[in-house]
Design a protein around this motif. Sequence first.
Motif, PDB file in Angstrom:
ATOM      1  N   TYR A 275       3.844  11.040   2.832  1.00 26.39           N
ATOM      2  CA  TYR A 275       3.745   9.692   2.255  1.00 26.39           C
ATOM      3  C   TYR A 275       3.803   8.669   3.383  1.00 26.39           C
ATOM      4  O   TYR A 275       4.524   8.856   4.373  1.00 26.39           O
ATOM      5  N   ALA A 276       3.077   7.597   3.214  1.00 26.44           N
ATOM      6  CA  ALA A 276       3.173   6.455   4.129  1.00 26.44           C
ATOM      7  C   ALA A 276       2.953   5.184   3.339  1.00 26.44           C
ATOM      8  O   ALA A 276       2.214   5.161   2.350  1.00 26.44           O
ATOM      9  N   SER A 277       3.615   4.127   3.769  1.00 30.58           N
ATOM     10  CA  SER A 277       3.421   2.827   3.127  1.00 30.58           C
ATOM     11  C   SER A 277       3.110   1.785   4.191  1.00 30.58           C
ATOM     12  O   SER A 277       3.515   1.906   5.350  1.00 30.58           O
ATOM     13  N   PHE A 278       2.372   0.789   3.772  1.00 27.84           N
ATOM     14  CA  PHE A 278       2.086  -0.366   4.615  1.00 27.84           C
ATOM     15  C   PHE A 278       2.196  -1.603   3.747  1.00 27.84           C
ATOM     16  O   PHE A 278       1.717  -1.621   2.609  1.00 27.84           O
ATOM     17  N   GLU A 279       2.836  -2.619   4.266  1.00 31.58           N
ATOM     18  CA  GLU A 279       2.961  -3.875   3.537  1.00 31.58           C
ATOM     19  C   GLU A 279       2.774  -5.037   4.497  1.00 31.58           C
ATOM     20  O   GLU A 279       3.237  -4.986   5.645  1.00 31.58           O
ATOM     21  N   THR A 280       2.101  -6.069   4.040  1.00 29.03           N
ATOM     22  CA  THR A 280       1.956  -7.275   4.836  1.00 29.03           C
ATOM     23  C   THR A 280       1.695  -8.458   3.917  1.00 29.03           C
ATOM     24  O   THR A 280       1.526  -8.290   2.700  1.00 29.03           O
ATOM     25  N   VAL A 281       1.679  -9.639   4.503  1.00 34.31           N
ATOM     26  CA  VAL A 281       1.349 -10.842   3.751  1.00 34.31           C
ATOM     27  C   VAL A 281       0.155 -11.520   4.408  1.00 34.31           C
ATOM     28  O   VAL A 281      -0.088 -11.364   5.609  1.00 34.31           O
TER      29      VAL A 281
ATOM     30  N   ILE B 131       0.839  -1.193   0.000  1.00 37.22           N
ATOM     31  CA  ILE B 131       0.000   0.000   0.000  1.00 37.22           C
ATOM     32  C   ILE B 131       0.875   1.244   0.000  1.00 37.22           C
ATOM     33  O   ILE B 131       1.822   1.348   0.782  1.00 37.22           O
ATOM     34  N   CYS B 132       0.553   2.194  -0.871  1.00 38.56           N
ATOM     35  CA  CYS B 132       1.235   3.493  -0.917  1.00 38.56           C
ATOM     36  C   CYS B 132       0.196   4.590  -0.717  1.00 38.56           C
ATOM     37  O   CYS B 132      -0.821   4.606  -1.414  1.00 38.56           O
ATOM     38  N   MET B 133       0.460   5.503   0.223  1.00 40.22           N
ATOM     39  CA  MET B 133      -0.497   6.555   0.548  1.00 40.22           C
ATOM     40  C   MET B 133       0.161   7.928   0.451  1.00 40.22           C
ATOM     41  O   MET B 133       1.283   8.119   0.943  1.00 40.22           O
ATOM     42  N   THR B 134      -0.514   8.871  -0.166  1.00 39.09           N
ATOM     43  CA  THR B 134      -0.007  10.236  -0.274  1.00 39.09           C
ATOM     44  C   THR B 134      -1.053  11.221   0.232  1.00 39.09           C
ATOM     45  O   THR B 134      -2.224  10.875   0.392  1.00 39.09           O
ATOM     46  N   GLU B 135      -0.594  12.465   0.473  1.00 39.99           N
ATOM     47  CA  GLU B 135      -1.469  13.525   0.996  1.00 39.99           C
ATOM     48  C   GLU B 135      -2.164  13.049   2.272  1.00 39.99           C
ATOM     49  O   GLU B 135      -3.382  13.002   2.370  1.00 39.99           O
ATOM     50  N   LEU B 136      -1.345  12.704   3.259  1.00 41.33           N
ATOM     51  CA  LEU B 136      -1.876  12.210   4.531  1.00 41.33           C
ATOM     52  C   LEU B 136      -2.674  13.295   5.230  1.00 41.33           C
ATOM     53  O   LEU B 136      -2.425  14.493   5.065  1.00 41.33           O
ATOM     54  N   GLY B 137      -3.643  12.875   6.037  1.00 43.01           N
ATOM     55  CA  GLY B 137      -4.396  13.832   6.829  1.00 43.01           C
ATOM     56  C   GLY B 137      -3.454  14.629   7.723  1.00 43.01           C
ATOM     57  O   GLY B 137      -2.517  14.071   8.304  1.00 43.01           O
ATOM     58  N   ALA B 138      -3.678  15.937   7.835  1.00 43.67           N
ATOM     59  CA  ALA B 138      -2.750  16.808   8.568  1.00 43.67           C
ATOM     60  C   ALA B 138      -2.578  16.365  10.019  1.00 43.67           C
ATOM     61  O   ALA B 138      -1.455  16.340  10.546  1.00 43.67           O
ATOM     62  N   ALA B 139      -3.669  16.006  10.680  1.00 48.60           N
ATOM     63  CA  ALA B 139      -3.588  15.577  12.082  1.00 48.60           C
ATOM     64  C   ALA B 139      -2.829  14.263  12.203  1.00 48.60           C
ATOM     65  O   ALA B 139      -2.072  14.054  13.164  1.00 48.60           O
TER      66      ALA B 139
END
Length: 361
Positions: free
Chosen positions: A278-284, A200-208
Amino acid sequence: MAVSGFEGFEKRLELHFFGDDPLLMDDNVNNSCNNNMLGLQLGLGLRRLDFDSLQQVLHAVQCTVVSAVGNHYFDSYVLSESSLFVYPTKIIIKTCGTTQLLKSVRPMVHHARRLGLSLSSVRYTRGNFIFPESQPFPHTSFQNEVVFLEDCLPPTLRFRKASVMPSSLSSHSWHVFTASADDGDAVSDDEDEAIFTVEICMTELGAASAAKFFRRPNDGQTPDSAGKEMTEITGIGNIIPRALICDYAFDPCGYSMNGVLGDRYSTIHVTPEDGYSYASFETVGSVYDDKNDLARVLKKVAQVFRPAKMSVSTTSCASPEVWKRVAAALETVGLKCRSCAADEFPAAGTVVYQTFTARRK
């Protein structure tokens, strides 16, 4: 002058080997989180690599180990730029910033050969760089990455494919390269066939949400203690509650964690700066898991980071239908699926790439 900041989007490399018995393990592997290398001599296969050899590989990439945790199944390392996971016959290296990840292939194959292991398959993935002009060779373009990779690989890995999977979001596309000694039709271990990977790739994270990954000036904390605080206040510890978490906070901002639960890993990396958060999450997961498990994890990830844009790549040999659960789960937390693309890759199976945006209020 072009604006340039820290590159959050990671490059990910997964190497599989054969020629060793991964089943004979020692039960006395330390299971605590600290800055020492754990249990490398107690397992078989790649886990027998000494730390000097791992350092040589990481030196080629231009990153270092900052914390580590090991268990009965694998060793997990938090890096100065993302993560490293070492199983008996598999290694996953994930790095961000301006690291030169693909330069790890040759030294890794060399060290594995000394242990009697031969490379059987490779998978390289990444998203769109936020600051592509800052990337060093060979990461200056996907074409250069593919040419460099192919030159590193033995001729036995003759089934190869490269693809850029598009989306409706100009800032998100998915780059995939695979190579394998077989075409993917050969029968492999049932457990391996059942496993799927979610990136998972995430951009424009919530400010809080992003603000929680900044350290307070002169907080007097170590990177480990500050990391544990971030894990708690953000709710990251509740994403996979039973996982042993090894976390690390950077100064003045940024966060990394690896989670260990049995033979499963999870990992999160956060670059919270305004303008290119930016934040990423990875799992199996496994096709034999409770079908609600993945949905619960995805919802919690979205609630922790509250991104305006998210992409999800699922890779599976056995269950390409996982993507349906992804879309259904994220729709319930205010994210709408904007595009979906699928492709088949030798040995890796089906890769499904989906993009999501937050619903307008």
